[in-house]
Motif scaffolding. Structure first.
Motif, PDB file in Angstrom:
ATOM      1  N   ALA A 236       9.090  -0.597   2.534  1.00  0.00           N
ATOM      2  CA  ALA A 236       7.890  -0.745   3.368  1.00  0.00           C
ATOM      3  C   ALA A 236       6.702  -1.217   2.540  1.00  0.00           C
ATOM      4  O   ALA A 236       5.947  -2.104   2.956  1.00  0.00           O
ATOM      5  CB  ALA A 236       7.568   0.580   4.055  1.00  0.00           C
ATOM      6  N   ALA A 237       6.524  -0.647   1.344  1.00  0.00           N
ATOM      7  CA  ALA A 237       5.420  -1.067   0.487  1.00  0.00           C
ATOM      8  C   ALA A 237       5.589  -2.512   0.030  1.00  0.00           C
ATOM      9  O   ALA A 237       4.611  -3.260  -0.077  1.00  0.00           O
ATOM     10  CB  ALA A 237       5.320  -0.137  -0.727  1.00  0.00           C
ATOM     11  N   GLN A 250      -6.715  -8.238   1.243  1.00  0.00           N
ATOM     12  CA  GLN A 250      -6.870  -7.429   0.038  1.00  0.00           C
ATOM     13  C   GLN A 250      -6.327  -6.024   0.211  1.00  0.00           C
ATOM     14  O   GLN A 250      -5.666  -5.480  -0.678  1.00  0.00           O
ATOM     15  CB  GLN A 250      -8.354  -7.392  -0.343  1.00  0.00           C
ATOM     16  CG  GLN A 250      -8.631  -6.779  -1.697  1.00  0.00           C
ATOM     17  CD  GLN A 250     -10.121  -6.766  -1.998  1.00  0.00           C
ATOM     18  OE1 GLN A 250     -10.766  -5.736  -1.883  1.00  0.00           O
ATOM     19  NE2 GLN A 250     -10.670  -7.912  -2.376  1.00  0.00           N
ATOM     20  N   ALA A 251      -6.593  -5.399   1.363  1.00  0.00           N
ATOM     21  CA  ALA A 251      -6.159  -4.015   1.579  1.00  0.00           C
ATOM     22  C   ALA A 251      -4.645  -3.908   1.533  1.00  0.00           C
ATOM     23  O   ALA A 251      -4.086  -3.005   0.897  1.00  0.00           O
ATOM     24  CB  ALA A 251      -6.694  -3.503   2.914  1.00  0.00           C
ATOM     25  N   GLY A 257       0.886  -2.788  -3.122  1.00  0.00           N
ATOM     26  CA  GLY A 257       1.279  -2.935  -4.523  1.00  0.00           C
ATOM     27  C   GLY A 257       1.166  -1.640  -5.305  1.00  0.00           C
ATOM     28  O   GLY A 257       2.042  -1.314  -6.120  1.00  0.00           O
ATOM     29  N   THR A 258       0.106  -0.888  -5.062  1.00  0.00           N
ATOM     30  CA  THR A 258      -0.062   0.388  -5.771  1.00  0.00           C
ATOM     31  C   THR A 258       1.027   1.384  -5.410  1.00  0.00           C
ATOM     32  O   THR A 258       1.627   2.031  -6.282  1.00  0.00           O
ATOM     33  CB  THR A 258      -1.446   0.979  -5.454  1.00  0.00           C
ATOM     34  OG1 THR A 258      -2.465   0.057  -5.838  1.00  0.00           O
ATOM     35  CG2 THR A 258      -1.651   2.292  -6.188  1.00  0.00           C
ATOM     36  N   VAL A 259       1.311   1.507  -4.103  1.00  0.00           N
ATOM     37  CA  VAL A 259       2.356   2.439  -3.670  1.00  0.00           C
ATOM     38  C   VAL A 259       3.714   1.988  -4.194  1.00  0.00           C
ATOM     39  O   VAL A 259       4.537   2.806  -4.643  1.00  0.00           O
ATOM     40  CB  VAL A 259       2.361   2.543  -2.130  1.00  0.00           C
ATOM     41  CG1 VAL A 259       3.574   3.335  -1.650  1.00  0.00           C
ATOM     42  CG2 VAL A 259       1.082   3.212  -1.643  1.00  0.00           C
ATOM     43  N   LEU A 260       3.974   0.673  -4.165  1.00  0.00           N
ATOM     44  CA  LEU A 260       5.243   0.159  -4.680  1.00  0.00           C
ATOM     45  C   LEU A 260       5.395   0.455  -6.169  1.00  0.00           C
ATOM     46  O   LEU A 260       6.466   0.882  -6.629  1.00  0.00           O
ATOM     47  CB  LEU A 260       5.330  -1.345  -4.422  1.00  0.00           C
ATOM     48  CG  LEU A 260       6.592  -2.048  -4.909  1.00  0.00           C
ATOM     49  CD1 LEU A 260       7.820  -1.475  -4.210  1.00  0.00           C
ATOM     50  CD2 LEU A 260       6.489  -3.553  -4.670  1.00  0.00           C
ATOM     51  N   GLY A 264       8.165   2.984  -7.635  1.00  0.00           N
ATOM     52  CA  GLY A 264       9.135   2.494  -8.609  1.00  0.00           C
ATOM     53  C   GLY A 264       9.055   3.239  -9.935  1.00  0.00           C
ATOM     54  O   GLY A 264      10.088   3.532 -10.554  1.00  0.00           O
ATOM     55  N   LEU A 265       7.838   3.568 -10.376  1.00  0.00           N
ATOM     56  CA  LEU A 265       7.675   4.316 -11.613  1.00  0.00           C
ATOM     57  C   LEU A 265       8.363   5.674 -11.521  1.00  0.00           C
ATOM     58  O   LEU A 265       9.047   6.111 -12.466  1.00  0.00           O
ATOM     59  CB  LEU A 265       6.187   4.489 -11.915  1.00  0.00           C
ATOM     60  CG  LEU A 265       5.835   5.355 -13.125  1.00  0.00           C
ATOM     61  CD1 LEU A 265       6.352   4.709 -14.402  1.00  0.00           C
ATOM     62  CD2 LEU A 265       4.321   5.570 -13.198  1.00  0.00           C
TER      63      LEU A 265
END
Length: 317
Positions: A236-237, A250-251, A257-260, A264-265
């Protein structure tokens, strides 16, 4: 002035009569019915503030009749709450026809509705039903153009609370079940807003709706031992990030991108730890030193890349 004095005296006399009649069931109904008739008559025939006060008094007298009927029937509190919702339903009908006293009558009816929700609070199932019925009343009120802006939002909030209470009564603890009913309509509203105003910021249009689901899901994924939620959240991200890059929003790009990246981290961290633990001890510091040398050698290029990236993000909506 004398008229107001007489009106106040009659009002106090009516209250006193009702108070004296409370010990006798038949007298209670007779007194409340009489007071309701008197208030309704003054509300129809009177004018100005006297008419408004009488209309609100009629609503309170009707509330007393409902409570007296529920007490006479031996109804429990949660059933009484459902019966009390007849009062705001009636005030919604009166407000549609009696425009001069519509607002105070509806406000008084809404206060009675809040009392009904309080009575139903001990039974989650009945509370969910009462909230849903209140949403129906608010949605019906929203059909009137002058009430649409407020009543439509009130109906949405009541329906949402009813769904949340019902999910809580069923023991549902999945955060997405609570968040998605907020996200989907919020994104629809944001989409319609950007259609009317293409210059609107994506943060105001889509940011709240996406954050309501993505952030709680990310927190749940970090504590979830299973792989299904992190995988679905990552997909979804990724979709949100690609949509943000495609439509220059931008949002979507930053939130997705941040959630992805964080998702992943979290999923890759155990494997990275295992790999690092299997390497010779001198290799990680050596690799870190090589990375620092490479970053220093291309420092100016990295600054230009970062500046261009910041400018591109600033041009996004």
């Amino acid at each position: 002035m004398l008229g107001w004095v007489a009106y106040a005296g009659g009002l106090l006399s009516a209250v006193g009569a009702v108070a004296l009649a409370l010990d006798v069931r038949g007298a209670t109904f007779a007194a409340l019915g009489t007071v309701l008739g008197l208030f309704a008559g003054v509300a129809v025939l009177g004018a100005g503030a006297r008419r408004t006060v009488s209309a609100c008094g009629a609503v309170l007298a009707a509330t007393g009749l409902v409570l007296a009927g529920a007490a006479a029937a031996g109804l429990e509190a949660h059933w009484t709450a459902l019966a009390l919702l007849l009062v705001p339903a009636a005030t919604a009908v009166v407000g549609a026809t009696a425009r001069p006293v519509a607002l105070p009558v509806e406000v008084t009816g809404a206060a009675v509705g809040l009392c009904a929700l309080g009575l139903a609070g001990s039974r989650p199932a009945f509370l969910a039903l009462a909230l849903a019925l209140g949403g129906v009343i608010a949605a019906a009120t929203a059909l009137r153009p002058e009430r649409r802006p407020f009543a439509s939002w009130a109906a949405a909030v009541l329906f949402l609370l009813a769904a949340w209470v019902r999910l809580g009564a069923w023991g549902v603890t999945t955060p997405e079940a609570y968040a998605l009913p907020v996200t989907v309509p919020a994104l629809v509203v944001g989409f319609l807003r950007r259609r009317r105003d293409p210059e609107a910021s994506s943060w105001t249009a889509y940011g709240p709706g996406l954050a309501v689901t993505l952030l709680p899901s990310l927190g749940a994924a970090w504590t979830d031992p299973e792989w299904v939620r992190p995988l679905v959240l990552g997909v979804a991200a990724l979709v949100v990030t690609l949509l943000g890059a495609r439509f220059r929003l931008q949002a979507l790009l930053l939130l997705g991108g941040t959630v992805l990246a964080l998702d992943g981290l979290h999923e890759l961290a155990p494997y990275v730890v295992q790999v690092v633990g299997a390497l010779p001890r001198w290799l990680p510091p050596a690799l870190a030193g090589l990375l620092l040398l490479a970053a220093g050698a291309t420092y100016e290029q990295r600054r230009r890349d970062a500046r261009r990236l910041r400018e591109r993000l600033a041009r996004m909506r």
